[in-house]
Design a protein around this motif. Sequence first.
Motif, short mmCIF file in Angstrom:
data_model
loop_
_atom_site.label_atom_id
_atom_site.label_comp_id
_atom_site.label_asym_id
_atom_site.label_seq_id
_atom_site.Cartn_x
_atom_site.Cartn_y
_atom_site.Cartn_z
N SER A 1 1.24 10.66 -3.83
CA SER A 1 1.75 11.92 -3.27
C SER A 1 2.69 12.61 -4.25
O SER A 1 2.65 13.83 -4.41
CB SER A 1 2.49 11.61 -1.95
N GLY A 2 3.56 11.82 -4.90
CA GLY A 2 4.47 12.42 -5.87
C GLY A 2 3.74 13.06 -7.02
O GLY A 2 4.12 14.14 -7.49
N TRP B 1 0.81 -1.22 0.00
CA TRP B 1 0.00 0.00 0.00
C TRP B 1 0.83 1.26 0.00
O TRP B 1 0.46 2.27 -0.59
CB TRP B 1 -0.94 0.00 1.21
N TRP B 2 2.01 1.20 0.69
CA TRP B 2 2.82 2.41 0.80
C TRP B 2 3.41 2.82 -0.54
O TRP B 2 3.74 3.99 -0.76
CB TRP B 2 3.91 2.23 1.85
N VAL B 3 3.58 1.84 -1.48
CA VAL B 3 4.06 2.20 -2.81
C VAL B 3 3.05 3.06 -3.53
O VAL B 3 3.38 4.07 -4.17
CB VAL B 3 4.38 0.93 -3.61
N TRP B 4 1.75 2.64 -3.46
CA TRP B 4 0.70 3.43 -4.10
C TRP B 4 0.60 4.83 -3.46
O TRP B 4 0.37 5.83 -4.14
CB TRP B 4 -0.64 2.71 -3.98
N LEU B 5 0.77 4.90 -2.11
CA LEU B 5 0.69 6.18 -1.42
C LEU B 5 1.80 7.12 -1.87
O LEU B 5 1.57 8.31 -2.15
CB LEU B 5 0.77 5.95 0.10
N LEU B 6 3.01 6.60 -1.99
CA LEU B 6 4.13 7.44 -2.44
C LEU B 6 3.92 7.92 -3.87
O LEU B 6 4.21 9.08 -4.21
CB LEU B 6 5.44 6.67 -2.31
N CYS B 7 3.45 7.00 -4.73
CA CYS B 7 3.21 7.39 -6.13
C CYS B 7 2.15 8.49 -6.22
O CYS B 7 2.30 9.47 -6.97
CB CYS B 7 2.80 6.17 -6.94
#
Length: 240
Positions: free
Chosen positions: A208-209, A200-206
């Motif tokens: 936010s970027g 999930w944190w990968v999707w969150l970082l993408c």
Amino acid sequence: MSEILQHPYTLNKAERSSSGEIYVDLSHTGAKRQEFWFDPKANYLVRKSVMVPAADGNYRWEHEVVVFSEPAPGVFVPSTVEDRLILKGKQEAVVRTVLTDLKVNHAMPATALRVPGVEGRSCLDLDRDSRYDVDADGNRTGPETPEKVTRISPEAVGSSARGPSGPRQPHDLLQTGQDPTNSSARGPARFEPGREPTPWWVWLLCGSGFVIVTGLGLGAIRRRRQVRENGDVGQNEQGW
């Protein structure tokens, strides 16, 4: 000796002495003279051999077993061996080899044939569609857990299966999500582990970027527009 007999040679003499020892004298393209003594007390192993090379008869090479050891009944091993170089009748060099602590047909330790680094590894069994840990000898330890694998569908393998650039390769015909307990799904195949879900944190970082980059772009466009408007106003005031 066996290698010599596979090539042309001339047998000069072969005889057995009263003690049972066999003596053989022969010559061939590589040796002007070659002699062998076979020892009946050591299962007729070669006790001594002499070779005079055909290229230079001044040299004489001697190989002699000084001591035969019997580490097991009926098993003889050369334990003391001498190699001698004789040049023009004069001994120039001697090399003596001594073997000690001879053992025959002893059980090998369990660690002799072990592959290092195996113990504790996780093994994927593609015949049973399962995974388990192994010990130092590769034997299963602990519970066995089912494992999903990727297989080629048997129906997809055929002459009609073509990709955009020609016949499709086996790795292009993989299917996911096969039931590991379904034996009918075991087709001609190569196997690949199933893909892990994206954290999930990968999707969150993408996400936010993307928001940050979009905001910076819109801010730059707005500042450029304000600078352009201020420049037009200044030119009008100068003209009046």
